[in-house]
Design a protein around this motif. Structure first.
Motif, mmCIF file in Angstrom:
data_model
loop_
_atom_site.group_PDB
_atom_site.id
_atom_site.type_symbol
_atom_site.label_atom_id
_atom_site.label_comp_id
_atom_site.label_asym_id
_atom_site.label_seq_id
_atom_site.Cartn_x
_atom_site.Cartn_y
_atom_site.Cartn_z
ATOM 1 N N LYS A 2 6.580 -8.796 -3.022
ATOM 2 C CA LYS A 2 5.928 -8.781 -4.328
ATOM 3 C C LYS A 2 5.894 -7.401 -4.985
ATOM 4 C CE LYS A 2 3.027 -12.771 -3.243
ATOM 5 N NZ LYS A 2 3.683 -13.661 -4.222
ATOM 6 N N VAL A 3 5.952 -6.330 -4.185
ATOM 7 C CA VAL A 3 5.882 -4.994 -4.789
ATOM 8 C C VAL A 3 7.249 -4.646 -5.385
ATOM 9 C CG1 VAL A 3 4.088 -4.222 -3.207
ATOM 10 C CG2 VAL A 3 6.477 -3.783 -2.648
ATOM 11 N N PRO A 4 7.266 -3.864 -6.460
ATOM 12 C CA PRO A 4 8.540 -3.484 -7.081
ATOM 13 C C PRO A 4 9.428 -2.710 -6.107
ATOM 14 C CG PRO A 4 6.696 -3.011 -8.541
ATOM 15 C CD PRO A 4 6.110 -3.385 -7.215
ATOM 16 N N ARG A 5 10.729 -2.808 -6.328
ATOM 17 C CA ARG A 5 11.700 -2.113 -5.497
ATOM 18 C C ARG A 5 11.419 -0.609 -5.525
ATOM 19 N NH1 ARG A 5 16.604 -3.960 -3.819
ATOM 20 N NH2 ARG A 5 16.428 -5.701 -5.296
ATOM 21 N N GLY A 6 11.473 0.016 -4.371
ATOM 22 C CA GLY A 6 11.274 1.456 -4.293
ATOM 23 C C GLY A 6 9.898 1.871 -3.829
ATOM 24 N N ILE A 7 8.910 0.933 -3.877
ATOM 25 C CA ILE A 7 7.566 1.237 -3.375
ATOM 26 C C ILE A 7 7.543 0.956 -1.877
ATOM 27 C CG2 ILE A 7 5.124 0.604 -3.402
ATOM 28 C CD1 ILE A 7 5.289 0.119 -6.326
ATOM 29 N N SER A 8 7.158 1.951 -1.100
ATOM 30 C CA SER A 8 7.180 1.848 0.358
ATOM 31 C C SER A 8 5.815 1.432 0.898
ATOM 32 C CB SER A 8 7.592 3.199 0.956
ATOM 33 O OG SER A 8 7.368 3.215 2.341
ATOM 34 N N VAL A 9 5.781 0.321 1.637
ATOM 35 C CA VAL A 9 4.578 -0.100 2.363
ATOM 36 C C VAL A 9 4.792 0.256 3.823
ATOM 37 C CG1 VAL A 9 3.144 -2.046 3.062
ATOM 38 C CG2 VAL A 9 4.072 -1.962 0.738
ATOM 39 N N THR A 10 4.048 1.260 4.299
ATOM 40 C CA THR A 10 4.272 1.754 5.657
ATOM 41 C C THR A 10 3.497 0.969 6.711
ATOM 42 O OG1 THR A 10 2.508 3.380 5.370
ATOM 43 C CG2 THR A 10 4.740 4.080 4.813
ATOM 44 N N GLN A 11 2.338 0.420 6.328
ATOM 45 C CA GLN A 11 1.506 -0.272 7.316
ATOM 46 C C GLN A 11 0.496 -1.143 6.586
ATOM 47 O OE1 GLN A 11 -0.851 2.422 9.664
ATOM 48 N NE2 GLN A 11 -1.759 0.821 10.944
ATOM 49 N N ARG A 26 2.814 5.174 -7.530
ATOM 50 C CA ARG A 26 3.568 4.029 -8.054
ATOM 51 C C ARG A 26 2.692 2.769 -8.079
ATOM 52 N NH1 ARG A 26 9.123 4.020 -7.086
ATOM 53 N NH2 ARG A 26 9.056 1.941 -8.064
ATOM 54 N N PHE A 27 1.853 2.606 -7.044
ATOM 55 C CA PHE A 27 0.915 1.484 -7.041
ATOM 56 C C PHE A 27 -0.005 1.574 -8.252
ATOM 57 C CE2 PHE A 27 1.801 -0.017 -2.722
ATOM 58 C CZ PHE A 27 1.410 -1.334 -2.795
#
Length: 639
Positions: free
Chosen positions: A17-26, A43-44
């Motif tokens: 669901k998050v836009p491309r390029g946003i990193s979810v690390t944990q 970015r969030f």
């Protein structure tokens, strides 16, 4: 499904669901919240509705925290550059363990901005997750100490929240579709009465399902006789098996013994509103002090109060929160005291809904809006019955204030003093507002009004949480710049020397704790002023059976006070109904008549035996709803 597997699944859904390029690390469960850690908090923040969308789709409370933090000194300057000076920032605290920055400001709304725009600008500028709190107009020692203490135990609290989060979101038997119907057939919901039934005080109720146990309130009984709830019965013992404790409000008959739970093995969370947490901690410490001074057995120490604060989880009104695998909790305004809440429980996947009113007031007061009576769903209601008797009708607030003004004028004209015993939380502030207006409008003479006990500190906490006050009072304090709590007529009694001067001095008004004359500084005023018929003792709140207040109200003129001797009561005794934070008989019946949706069952609790039976019978006759006046230690099966 194991917790780790579920977290991986949630992380995958978030990444979709998050836009491309946003990193979810944990992702991690921390208490009732799902925390998303990211290298891209800015970015969030750019995606204004992303967190709302994730919360809606995942049906979780979402918090975003950065994994890489900007230098606090630079972040401090960036915050000051983004936030207008009109916000009146008084403190900025960076919590490296959580990635949060706490911004204390005189005008939090300016820091937040329209629709949260300024808050998002802060996040984009610094990466830290901002949280905003109000700078108290009257500095509260309690609020300051609670905030400082929570800062000091960050790492321990973070680990606690992760443990609780995994317990809340643990798997239950019958999750798969094949076994769902069988599980539903075997499901049951029970409520066990551990106190506060056919009596006032020691509120404690156990809500149980096959998978969860939740305790609602844990208070003491005002008359000190049989003062502890039934915490040793098999249904609740051992305490370590409890999933949660839910606290409706901060009066001692509901909150006094919550620290005792930690002394005897409880390790879980206590859910309340933010002002309830602060007020209850203040009153618990004062409760210990009073017991110590009276040479009674102290049930727990200040260390257990700290443990309670460390394990507290605060929720605002209207926030739907998972507190156990099959139970969601929502708090609603109860109109009783600051932060008081009706606790609404949504159990199972739409299976059953129960509400506990705690103490509530179904009419508008000088401090609060009326109690909420609109719920999404409701099958069972546990409601207080303090003034549930057929003759328990209180006069309108305007008439009560006129009666109070008349009494004060009469007593002052004859050279006497007016003693008003009042709870430090709620009734004291209602009376203060009435007296301040009375003096401002020349309805009563401009004399000193002395505040003794915890009243001033409780008032400071009221001004810390103005969002819990009614609209008119908020506007008066924060838009018109007139804070009636700061009026010159009020003076805090902060020493024995001043207390003695008040007793020996000119005619005045004294508001002092405790409200039922079962301890506190009011007893010294009574000991010294009760013999003089020029003085008056004015009751503005409920007096429970067995308390000195009830005995004097009933007409006792010689009251034994143990080692202090016997007090001869010659001063005038006046009862002014209408200031109570409880609904009277008419309001209780109207509440049931207007509640939406109408419950299938109503349990009348928190009232003398005759009142609970009378109210239950009357509700059944008028509304044809199944009613009960339960007894302590009874268990009722809802499903």
């Amino acid at each position: 499904m194991q917790i780790e597997e579920r977290l991986r699944e949630l992380k995958d859904k978030i990444n979709e669901k998050v836009p491309r390029g946003i990193s979810v690390t944990q992702v991690e469960f921390e208490g009732p919240e799902l925390v998303i850690y990211t290298d891209d908090p800015k970015r969030f923040a750019d995606e204004a509705d992303l967190i709302k969308i994730l919360a809606r789709d995942l049906r979780k409370r979402i918090v975003v925290r950065p994994t890489i933090l900007e230098d606090p000194e630079k972040a401090y300057n960036d915050i000051k550059a983004v936030v207008p000076d009109t916000a009146g920032i008084t403190d900025i605290f960076f919590d490296a363990d959580t990635g949060e920055v706490l911004i204390e400001a005189e005008k939090p709304g300016v820091v937040i901005g329209k629709n949260g725009a300024t808050l998002r600008e802060i996040t984009k500028a610094i990466g830290w997750t901002p949280k905003v709190v109000r700078t108290p107009p009257i500095e509260s020692t309690t609020v300051k100490q609670v905030r400082q203490y929570l800062r000091s135990v960050n790492e321990e609290r973070k680990q606690f929240l992760r443990t609780i989060g995994r317990r809340i979101h643990r798997d239950l038997p019958g999750k798969d579709e094949a076994s769902k119907d069988a599980t539903r057939k075997d499901h049951w919901i029970r409520v066990t009465m551990l106190g506060c039934c056919r009596e006032v005080g020691r509120a404690a109720f156990l809500l149980s399902t096959p998978n969860s146990k939740v305790l609602i309130d844990c208070g003491e009984k005002p008359d000190n006789q049989n003062g502890t709830p039934y915490l040793y019965v098999p249904e609740i013992h051992p305490l370590a098996q409890l999933d949660a404790v839910v606290l409706t409000h901060a009066h001692l008959d509901h909150c006094a013994l919550i620290p005792l739970l930690y002394k005897y093995g409880y390790e879980g969370p206590v859910y309340s509103t933010p002002p309830t947490r602060d007020l209850s901690a203040m009153l618990q410490l004062d409760y210990l002090d009073v017991i110590h001074k009276e040479d009674r057995k102290v049930p727990y120490s200040s260390n257990e109060v700290k443990t309670y604060i460390r394990h507290s989880i605060t929720l605002n009104y209207g926030s739907v929160t998972d507190i156990a695998p099959d139970i969601k909790l929502t708090f609603h305004n109860a109109g009783h005291i600051l932060g008081s809440a009706i606790a609404h429980f949504h159990i199972g996947d739409g299976m059953y809904n129960i509400a506990f009113t705690g103490d509530f007031n179904y009419c508008k007061s000088r401090l609060f809006n009326p109690a909420i009576n609109q719920f999404p769903r409701l099958e069972a209601l546990f409601m207080e019955s303090t003034y549930g008797g057929s003759n328990d009708f209180q006069q309108p607030r305007s008439d009560a204030e006129a009666r109070l003004y008349e009494t004060i004028n009469t007593v002052l004209q004859r050279g006497g003093k007016v003693i008003i015993p009042a709870f430090s939380v709620g009734r004291s502030q209602e009376v203060m507002l009435a007296l301040e207006e009375g003096m401002r409008l020349d309805k009563i003479p401009k004399v000193k009004i002395y505040l003794d006990g915890m009243i001033r500190e409780a008032t400071a906490i009221h001004t810390t949480y103005p969002e819990y006050l009614n609209t008119e009072l908020r506007n008066l304090i924060f838009r018109e710049g007139m804070n009636p709590f700061l009026a010159e007529c009020f003076q805090q009694v902060d020493s024995q020397e001043l207390r003695e001067k008040v007793i020996a001095g000119d005619p005045c008004v004294i508001i002092s704790t405790s409200g039922m004359l079962n301890g506190g500084p009011v007893m010294e005023y009574l000991l010294n002023l009760a013999d003089d018929p020029k003085n008056a003792l004015v009751f503005v709140g409920y007096q429970a059976d067995g308390t000195y207040g009830r005995r004097i109200q009933k007409g006792w003129r010689e009251v034994p006070m143990g080692r202090k001797g016997t007090i001869t009561i010659n001063l005038e005794i006046v009862t002014v109904d209408g200031f109570s934070g409880h609904s009277d008989r008419r309001q209780l019946m109207n509440y049931v008549g207007q509640i939406q949706p109408r419950p299938e069952k109503i349990f009348c609790i928190h009232g003398d035996e005759n009142n609970t039976i009378d109210l239950a019978s009357s509700i059944y006759k008028r509304y044809h709803i199944e009613t009960h006046s339960p007894m302590n230690l009874e268990t009722y099966r809802m499903v």
